[in-house]
Design a protein around this motif. Structure first.
Motif, PDB file in Angstrom:
ATOM      1  N   ARG A   1       8.477  -5.840  -7.325  1.00 33.50           N
ATOM      2  CA  ARG A   1       8.505  -5.622  -5.872  1.00 33.50           C
ATOM      3  C   ARG A   1       7.701  -4.372  -5.503  1.00 33.50           C
ATOM      4  NH1 ARG A   1      11.184  -7.624  -1.754  1.00 33.50           N
ATOM      5  NH2 ARG A   1      12.420  -8.931  -3.156  1.00 33.50           N
ATOM      6  N   GLN A   2       7.855  -3.289  -6.263  1.00 34.85           N
ATOM      7  CA  GLN A   2       7.140  -2.064  -5.932  1.00 34.85           C
ATOM      8  C   GLN A   2       5.637  -2.231  -6.158  1.00 34.85           C
ATOM      9  OE1 GLN A   2       8.847   2.001  -6.144  1.00 34.85           O
ATOM     10  NE2 GLN A   2       7.484   2.215  -7.912  1.00 34.85           N
ATOM     11  N   GLU A   3       5.248  -2.911  -7.224  1.00 34.86           N
ATOM     12  CA  GLU A   3       3.828  -3.171  -7.461  1.00 34.86           C
ATOM     13  C   GLU A   3       3.236  -4.025  -6.338  1.00 34.86           C
ATOM     14  OE1 GLU A   3       4.212  -3.069 -12.352  1.00 34.86           O
ATOM     15  OE2 GLU A   3       4.048  -4.978 -11.266  1.00 34.86           O
ATOM     16  N   SER A   4       4.041  -4.967  -5.837  1.00 35.00           N
ATOM     17  CA  SER A   4       3.586  -5.811  -4.730  1.00 35.00           C
ATOM     18  C   SER A   4       3.372  -4.989  -3.473  1.00 35.00           C
ATOM     19  CB  SER A   4       4.601  -6.930  -4.469  1.00 35.00           C
ATOM     20  OG  SER A   4       4.758  -7.758  -5.602  1.00 35.00           O
ATOM     21  N   LEU A   5       4.287  -4.073  -3.217  1.00 38.10           N
ATOM     22  CA  LEU A   5       4.140  -3.178  -2.059  1.00 38.10           C
ATOM     23  C   LEU A   5       2.891  -2.304  -2.207  1.00 38.10           C
ATOM     24  CD1 LEU A   5       7.853  -2.117  -1.552  1.00 38.10           C
ATOM     25  CD2 LEU A   5       6.437  -3.272   0.155  1.00 38.10           C
ATOM     26  N   VAL A   6       2.673  -1.817  -3.416  1.00 43.54           N
ATOM     27  CA  VAL A   6       1.502  -0.976  -3.673  1.00 43.54           C
ATOM     28  C   VAL A   6       0.222  -1.788  -3.502  1.00 43.54           C
ATOM     29  CG1 VAL A   6       0.241   0.282  -5.464  1.00 43.54           C
ATOM     30  CG2 VAL A   6       2.700   0.657  -5.176  1.00 43.54           C
ATOM     31  N   TYR A   7       0.223  -3.019  -3.998  1.00 43.48           N
ATOM     32  CA  TYR A   7      -0.958  -3.875  -3.868  1.00 43.48           C
ATOM     33  C   TYR A   7      -1.266  -4.156  -2.400  1.00 43.48           C
ATOM     34  CZ  TYR A   7      -4.147  -7.805  -4.644  1.00 43.48           C
ATOM     35  OH  TYR A   7      -5.238  -8.633  -4.644  1.00 43.48           O
ATOM     36  N   GLN A   8      -0.220  -4.424  -1.620  1.00 50.36           N
ATOM     37  CA  GLN A   8      -0.419  -4.666  -0.193  1.00 50.36           C
ATOM     38  C   GLN A   8      -0.951  -3.412   0.494  1.00 50.36           C
ATOM     39  OE1 GLN A   8       3.048  -5.952   1.959  1.00 50.36           O
ATOM     40  NE2 GLN A   8       1.830  -6.866   3.595  1.00 50.36           N
ATOM     41  N   CYS A   9      -0.471  -2.258   0.050  1.00 51.02           N
ATOM     42  CA  CYS A   9      -0.959  -0.990   0.578  1.00 51.02           C
ATOM     43  C   CYS A   9      -2.451  -0.817   0.258  1.00 51.02           C
ATOM     44  CB  CYS A   9      -0.149   0.164   0.000  1.00 51.02           C
ATOM     45  SG  CYS A   9      -0.611   1.793   0.629  1.00 51.02           S
ATOM     46  N   LEU A  10      -2.850  -1.171  -0.966  1.00 51.78           N
ATOM     47  CA  LEU A  10      -4.253  -1.083  -1.352  1.00 51.78           C
ATOM     48  C   LEU A  10      -5.117  -1.988  -0.482  1.00 51.78           C
ATOM     49  CD1 LEU A  10      -4.198  -1.079  -5.270  1.00 51.78           C
ATOM     50  CD2 LEU A  10      -4.667   0.835  -3.752  1.00 51.78           C
ATOM     51  N   ILE A  11      -4.651  -3.211  -0.251  1.00 56.59           N
ATOM     52  CA  ILE A  11      -5.407  -4.148   0.578  1.00 56.59           C
ATOM     53  C   ILE A  11      -5.587  -3.580   1.985  1.00 56.59           C
ATOM     54  CG2 ILE A  11      -5.349  -6.432   1.667  1.00 56.59           C
ATOM     55  CD1 ILE A  11      -3.895  -7.468  -0.798  1.00 56.59           C
ATOM     56  N   THR A  12      -4.527  -2.986   2.503  1.00 55.84           N
ATOM     57  CA  THR A  12      -4.559  -2.467   3.872  1.00 55.84           C
ATOM     58  C   THR A  12      -5.436  -1.233   4.002  1.00 55.84           C
ATOM     59  OG1 THR A  12      -2.305  -3.292   4.238  1.00 55.84           O
ATOM     60  CG2 THR A  12      -3.138  -1.663   5.796  1.00 55.84           C
ATOM     61  N   GLU A  13      -5.359  -0.353   3.016  1.00 51.62           N
ATOM     62  CA  GLU A  13      -6.041   0.931   3.115  1.00 51.62           C
ATOM     63  C   GLU A  13      -7.399   0.976   2.418  1.00 51.62           C
ATOM     64  OE1 GLU A  13      -4.825   3.270   5.005  1.00 51.62           O
ATOM     65  OE2 GLU A  13      -3.010   2.112   5.446  1.00 51.62           O
TER      66      GLU A  13
END
Length: 236
Positions: free
Chosen positions: A17-29
């Motif tokens: 779950r945390q890696e998924s949140l981080v990946y989504q953050c990378l996509i966004t930023e």
């Protein structure tokens, strides 16, 4: 910004779950450092850096050097998911070619629990249809099988549907009845049948079997319902 559905879908591709949140953050930023990820997500720097490193190992991120700062960029989503699917397919094919000799199992009456397990069984049964299928469920649940039904239509297979609301399904015979609630039923080629309930928690339970008596009983029940619905249609 960080949607639950997106994160849960990413978790299907081997991420926590945390890696998924981080990946989504990378996509966004875009390009971002561990410090910036920690700030964006409200997690510790150590958790941010550990998640980024793990994400990179799993093929979800690349590292870039900007001076003395290590930053990360996301692997494009289509590429990341396609790579994972290819690896899974390769592993699947290897397992099939190297599996131990399988002892023949005499199927009796099998209880299937859990909405996902029931849904997967129904989809696999529809895909295995050789000649005809009878499907009974509410319209909202019927929408889960659009792809499988379209394939059956393209293959010229006979499909009869019993549901409770109007649906746009070409080439299939559709009968409309009262609200079917959470009940679900499927007969494939008069050889296999599954029937039961889908819903929350313990309500997700279906009985599946290839036993002739079971299939015939369920087939007769559906047949009688279809006859009654046909008579009602003729009376209008």
């Amino acid at each position: 910004m960080y949607t639950t559905k997106f994160v849960e879908s990413l978790m299907q591709f081997g991420l926590t779950r945390q890696e998924s949140l981080v990946y989504q953050c990378l996509i966004t930023e875009g390009t971002i450092s561990g410090y910036e990820v920690a700030k964006q997500l409200g997690i510790s720097r150590s958790n941010a850096y550990n998640s980024l490193a793990s994400l990179a190992e799993k093929g979800g991120a690349y590292t870039v050097e900007e001076g003395s700062t290590k930053k990360y960029v996301p692997v494009e989503l289509r590429e990341f998911t396609r790579n994972h699917i290819r690896e899974i397919e390769d592993a699947r094919m290897w397992l099939i070619s190297h599996m131990p000799e399988q002892k023949e199992v005499s199927e009796g009456y099998i209880t299937i629990e859990g909405e996902n397990n029931i849904l997967n069984k129904l989809k696999n049964l529809l895909k295995s249809t050789k000649e005809h299928a009878y499907l009974s469920c509410t319209r909202s649940y019927l929408l889960y099988f659009v792809r499988e039904l379209r394939e059956l239509s393209e293959q010229g297979k006979k499909v009869v549907i019993l549901t409770d609301q109007a649906v746009s399904v070409e080439d299939f015979k559709v009968y409309f009845s009262e609200d079917r609630g959470t009940s679900i039923g499927l007969i494939i080629d008069s050889q296999y049948a599954i029937t039961g309930e889908y819903g929350e928690g313990s309500q997700n339970t279906c009985l599946y079997s290839g036993q002739k008596v079971f299939v015939e009983l369920f087939k007769n029940a559906l047949g009688n319902e279809i006859k009654l619905l046909s008579l009602n249609e003729e009376s209008y």
